[in-house]
Design a protein around this motif. Structure first.
Motif, mmCIF file in Angstrom:
data_model
loop_
_atom_site.group_PDB
_atom_site.id
_atom_site.type_symbol
_atom_site.label_atom_id
_atom_site.label_comp_id
_atom_site.label_asym_id
_atom_site.label_seq_id
_atom_site.Cartn_x
_atom_site.Cartn_y
_atom_site.Cartn_z
ATOM 1 N N MET A 113 0.997 -1.187 0.054
ATOM 2 C CA MET A 113 0.186 -0.018 -0.023
ATOM 3 C C MET A 113 0.968 1.114 0.001
ATOM 4 O O MET A 113 1.741 1.452 0.894
ATOM 5 C CB MET A 113 -0.940 -0.108 1.252
ATOM 6 C CG MET A 113 -1.979 1.145 1.027
ATOM 7 S SD MET A 113 -3.197 0.956 2.495
ATOM 8 C CE MET A 113 -4.043 -0.475 2.087
ATOM 9 N N THR A 114 0.776 2.286 -0.881
ATOM 10 C CA THR A 114 1.445 3.312 -1.092
ATOM 11 C C THR A 114 1.145 4.201 -0.397
ATOM 12 O O THR A 114 -0.153 4.592 0.083
ATOM 13 C CB THR A 114 1.588 3.746 -2.639
ATOM 14 O OG1 THR A 114 0.380 3.974 -3.179
ATOM 15 C CG2 THR A 114 2.140 2.574 -3.576
ATOM 16 N N PRO A 115 1.761 5.458 -0.057
ATOM 17 C CA PRO A 115 1.301 6.916 0.529
ATOM 18 C C PRO A 115 -0.107 7.274 -0.354
ATOM 19 O O PRO A 115 -0.849 7.783 0.155
ATOM 20 C CB PRO A 115 2.396 7.732 0.457
ATOM 21 C CG PRO A 115 3.577 6.822 0.324
ATOM 22 C CD PRO A 115 3.186 5.624 -0.297
ATOM 23 N N SER A 121 -3.574 7.988 1.021
ATOM 24 C CA SER A 121 -4.065 9.264 0.817
ATOM 25 C C SER A 121 -5.470 9.376 0.279
ATOM 26 O O SER A 121 -6.516 10.098 0.810
ATOM 27 C CB SER A 121 -3.195 10.350 0.078
ATOM 28 O OG SER A 121 -3.800 11.396 -0.232
ATOM 29 N N ALA A 122 -5.657 8.505 -0.787
ATOM 30 C CA ALA A 122 -7.058 8.401 -1.493
ATOM 31 C C ALA A 122 -8.053 7.603 -0.314
ATOM 32 O O ALA A 122 -9.016 7.971 -0.563
ATOM 33 C CB ALA A 122 -6.896 7.563 -2.623
ATOM 34 N N LEU A 123 -7.625 6.681 0.308
ATOM 35 C CA LEU A 123 -8.293 5.894 1.236
ATOM 36 C C LEU A 123 -8.953 6.879 2.113
ATOM 37 O O LEU A 123 -10.109 6.922 2.712
ATOM 38 C CB LEU A 123 -7.512 5.019 1.838
ATOM 39 C CG LEU A 123 -8.459 4.110 2.945
ATOM 40 C CD1 LEU A 123 -9.695 3.347 2.294
ATOM 41 C CD2 LEU A 123 -7.342 2.797 3.554
ATOM 42 N N VAL A 152 -9.498 -1.809 7.392
ATOM 43 C CA VAL A 152 -8.920 -1.973 5.929
ATOM 44 C C VAL A 152 -8.071 -2.992 6.021
ATOM 45 O O VAL A 152 -6.985 -3.039 6.858
ATOM 46 C CB VAL A 152 -8.225 -0.663 5.597
ATOM 47 C CG1 VAL A 152 -7.781 -0.916 4.075
ATOM 48 C CG2 VAL A 152 -9.549 0.528 5.261
ATOM 49 N N GLU A 153 -8.125 -4.038 5.062
ATOM 50 C CA GLU A 153 -7.182 -5.147 4.871
ATOM 51 C C GLU A 153 -5.767 -4.831 4.783
ATOM 52 O O GLU A 153 -5.466 -3.628 3.652
ATOM 53 C CB GLU A 153 -7.792 -6.025 3.521
ATOM 54 C CG GLU A 153 -6.886 -7.321 3.619
ATOM 55 C CD GLU A 153 -7.210 -8.122 2.711
ATOM 56 O OE1 GLU A 153 -6.539 -9.166 2.334
ATOM 57 O OE2 GLU A 153 -8.236 -7.885 2.033
ATOM 58 N N GLY A 154 -4.601 -5.003 5.238
ATOM 59 C CA GLY A 154 -3.382 -4.628 4.987
ATOM 60 C C GLY A 154 -3.021 -3.871 6.008
ATOM 61 O O GLY A 154 -1.756 -3.632 6.298
ATOM 62 N N TRP A 202 0.195 1.607 10.683
ATOM 63 C CA TRP A 202 1.268 0.398 10.501
ATOM 64 C C TRP A 202 0.433 -0.545 9.336
ATOM 65 O O TRP A 202 -0.636 -0.824 9.531
ATOM 66 C CB TRP A 202 1.244 -0.348 11.822
ATOM 67 C CG TRP A 202 2.090 0.109 12.870
ATOM 68 C CD1 TRP A 202 3.718 -0.044 13.003
ATOM 69 C CD2 TRP A 202 1.929 1.218 13.928
ATOM 70 N NE1 TRP A 202 3.830 0.821 14.127
ATOM 71 C CE2 TRP A 202 2.889 1.591 14.686
ATOM 72 C CE3 TRP A 202 0.807 2.054 13.982
ATOM 73 C CZ2 TRP A 202 3.106 2.413 15.698
ATOM 74 C CZ3 TRP A 202 0.695 2.976 15.044
ATOM 75 C CH2 TRP A 202 2.049 3.306 15.964
ATOM 76 N N LEU A 203 1.387 -0.869 8.615
ATOM 77 C CA LEU A 203 0.996 -1.720 7.429
ATOM 78 C C LEU A 203 1.304 -3.035 7.987
ATOM 79 O O LEU A 203 2.536 -3.368 8.205
ATOM 80 C CB LEU A 203 1.356 -1.299 6.179
ATOM 81 C CG LEU A 203 1.263 0.239 5.483
ATOM 82 C CD1 LEU A 203 1.761 0.356 4.366
ATOM 83 C CD2 LEU A 203 -0.467 0.088 5.536
ATOM 84 N N GLU A 204 0.746 -4.356 7.151
ATOM 85 C CA GLU A 204 1.295 -5.410 7.128
ATOM 86 C C GLU A 204 2.429 -5.740 6.097
ATOM 87 O O GLU A 204 2.550 -5.038 5.249
ATOM 88 C CB GLU A 204 0.106 -6.379 6.597
ATOM 89 C CG GLU A 204 -0.830 -6.701 7.662
ATOM 90 C CD GLU A 204 -1.974 -7.613 6.930
ATOM 91 O OE1 GLU A 204 -1.892 -7.951 5.798
ATOM 92 O OE2 GLU A 204 -3.022 -8.192 7.778
ATOM 93 N N ALA A 205 3.185 -6.382 6.372
ATOM 94 C CA ALA A 205 4.455 -6.594 5.663
ATOM 95 C C ALA A 205 4.213 -6.971 4.074
ATOM 96 O O ALA A 205 4.572 -6.288 3.178
ATOM 97 C CB ALA A 205 5.402 -7.967 6.076
ATOM 98 N N GLY A 206 2.995 -7.589 3.994
ATOM 99 C CA GLY A 206 2.448 -8.067 2.472
ATOM 100 C C GLY A 206 2.119 -6.622 1.850
ATOM 101 O O GLY A 206 2.292 -6.498 0.731
ATOM 102 N N ALA A 207 1.352 -5.843 2.583
ATOM 103 C CA ALA A 207 0.633 -4.604 2.230
ATOM 104 C C ALA A 207 1.878 -3.610 1.736
ATOM 105 O O ALA A 207 1.762 -2.958 0.611
ATOM 106 C CB ALA A 207 -0.368 -3.942 3.100
#
Length: 556
Positions: A1-3, A7-9, A75-77, A92-97
């Protein structure tokens, strides 16, 4: 998941909350700023949007932040959120995200970080524009590097860009240059206000050689005829030298515009008549004046002198109008520090034509360049005689180091260039440091191919879970935002500074994380994922160096 995705989310969440918290959709910014926290204990990403909008919503910042985090938690991720301090939202993000960014970079390739933010804008950028009376000096070389890099950045953000060079070939300096050429050819003293340096003699000899080839006996011509010939041929040769120098410096232009065209084509008179129709000029003491004080200038400016000849400012007026008529929606003009007093009159002229100063016309003032060798300032060029030329710098350190060193410092700061440093193959040399990082990614890739760790298929992003992986992914994710900021703020130095940070993080990662298994190990999912991450770093380094006009070497 990018910044950008975060931002859009968050913007979508704010839209969903707008009725509940009393916000209208037009009060929610088009882009929610999401940044990397300084302390990694504060999450992978953070935003202060709750503090920005709380007053408009009539709600406490922490309360608004809580409403945002409650939806982000679904939200997933996203593994965790928190409200910190006065209302920061930490994520904080999951490693996969986080690791999914690698696929985004590799899929986008050379266009990673590019956007369409400036789509629909036609930006004319004028830079260098040195008088055609001598070689490009070091200051002009700085504008060649930063101007060309800025154009590349604007184009990467979707703008249509015209690179333009203005040849000032109408004024008295051309006459002085001509008389200097003739004097050197005739073996007499150069006029006191003329031009010295070896290059003047070189050009003069080339003019004489061309005359001989054409069967023209200059010795039998009148002084006026000789000067006319030297003016036409000599300035042409000087023009070509300047163009060749800039081309070798990887600074090519779309338009080389000659000031003389403004006068011979009637563009000056047409511009004056348009201003007259707008009611912003007047006659006084036999001269024609622009009401520039009406638009913030410290005094009104003469356009036509009392003898009827155009003032120098008249050409500036016609040139601005000509660019507009060629389709420019924005004009950027990069000038040296000695032109600071030029700004108010130009902005006043822009406003007089109905433009918006700072937008329709934007003037950027840059500072000087100092050159040092062996700890001592270099003060004179053997060829130019009075100033250091761009060719001198390139001969000393090469195009890559010259361009990079001129771009990496903010234009409003003086550049101090240490020739000894730029020649060195050390981590203290910024361009070497970044280029070596790129070469290292290529070396890692070649060695990984030999070991069977390939980057030609799927990978498990969740295995990019170490702190070093996370740090490297974080800096990679910031590249698109840095590129947009460099375009919007007209700050090309942001790109090399970003590249230096990426190179530092990559070298740290390289020393902590293995792409190639040891001889007693099998290839794991983590090795494959890190091979992909290595390729993503290579791509972003190459993209950034390309914007700077610097080669991304595969071996060093």
């Amino acid at each position: 998941m990018t910044p950008e995705e975060l931002s859009a989310l968050i913007r979508e969440i704010l839209g969903n909350l707008s009725e509940e918290i009393g916000l209208t959709t037009d009060t929610i910014p088009a882009t929610v700023k999401v940044e990397r926290p300084r302390s990694r204990g504060n999450g992978d990403w953070s935003t202060n949007i709750a503090m920005q909008l709380a007053k408009k919503a009539g709600i406490a910042p922490r309360d608004l932040a809580t409403k945002i985090t409650s939806q982000l938690d679904q939200v997933e991720g996203i593994t965790k959120t928190e409200v910190a301090g006065p209302g920061f939202v930490n994520i904080w993000l999951e490693a996969g995200a986080a690791g999914a960014l690698v696929g985004t970079i590799l899929q986008a390739g050379k266009t990673y970080g590019h956007s369409r933010d400036l789509s629909g804008k036609h930006v004319n950028v004028e830079y260098v524009s040195a008088n055609p009376t001598g070689p490009i000096h070091l200051g002009g070389g700085r504008w060649a590097a930063v101007g060309d890099t800025l154009c590349r950045i604007l184009a990467a953000c979707g703008a249509e860009v015209t690179r333009e060079y203005y040849f000032n070939d109408h004024g008295a300096q051309i006459s002085r240059f001509t008389k200097s050429l003739v004097a050197r050819w005739q073996g007499t003293e150069v006029p006191e206000d003329g031009y010295g340096g070896q290059y003047v003699l070189d050009i003069a000899n080339r003019v004489a050689e061309q005359a001989k080839k054409e069967g023209i006996e200059l010795e039998n011509r009148t002084q006026t005829q000789v000067e006319e010939y030297f003016r036409e041929v000599g300035t042409g040769l000087m023009f070509q030298e300047i163009k060749d120098c800039l081309h070798s410096f990887r600074a090519d232009f779309d338009v080389f515009f000659h000031e003389d065209e403004l006068h011979t084509s009637g563009a000056v008179n047409a511009a004056i008549e348009e201003l007259r129709s707008r009611g912003v000029i007047y006659e006084q003491d036999g001269a024609t004046w622009l009401k520039s004080t009406k638009y913030g200038d410290d005094k009104d400016r003469v356009i036509l002198k009392s003898d009827g000849d155009p003032a120098y400012f008249a050409a500036d007026i016609a040139y601005y109008r000509d660019k507009q008529r060629r389709g420019a929606t924005e004009e950027i003009l990069i000038l040296g520090a000695d032109h600071h007093g030029y700004i108010d009159r130009m902005y006043a002229m822009c406003a007089a034509f109905g433009g918006q100063p700072g937008e329709s016309l934007e003037i950027i003032i840059g500072q000087m360049v100092n050159l040092k060798e062996n700890g001592v300032e270099v003060k004179m060029s053997k060829r130019a005689g009075t100033v250091i030329t761009l060719d001198d710098l390139v001969d000393a350190v090469g195009v890559d180091a010259a361009r990079y060193s001129l771009v990496r410092v903010s234009m409003d700061s003086t550049v101090d260039i240490d020739l000894d440093l730029l020649r060195s193959h050390s981590n203290e040399n910024p361009v070497y440091y970044v280029q070596y990082a790129h070469a290292r990614t290529c070396s890692v890739g070649r060695n990984a191919d030999e070991a069977g760790v390939l980057a030609d298929g799927k990978y498990d992003a969740s295995t990019l879970s170490s702190p070093a992986d996370n740090e490297l992914l974080g800096i990679l994710a910031q590249y698109p935002a840095e590129l947009k900021l460099a375009a919007n703020e007209r700050e090309p130095h942001r790109i090399p500074r970003y590249l230096e940070k990426l190179a530092a993080d990559y070298h740290t990662w390289y020393n902590q994380c293995r792409v190639i298994p040891r001889s007693d190990e099998k290839i794991t999912a983590a090795h494959v994922a890190r091979r992909h991450l290595n390729e993503a770093v290579r791509q972003v380094l190459a993209n950034g160096l390309e914007l700077c006009g610097v080669v991304a070497p595969e071996r060093m």
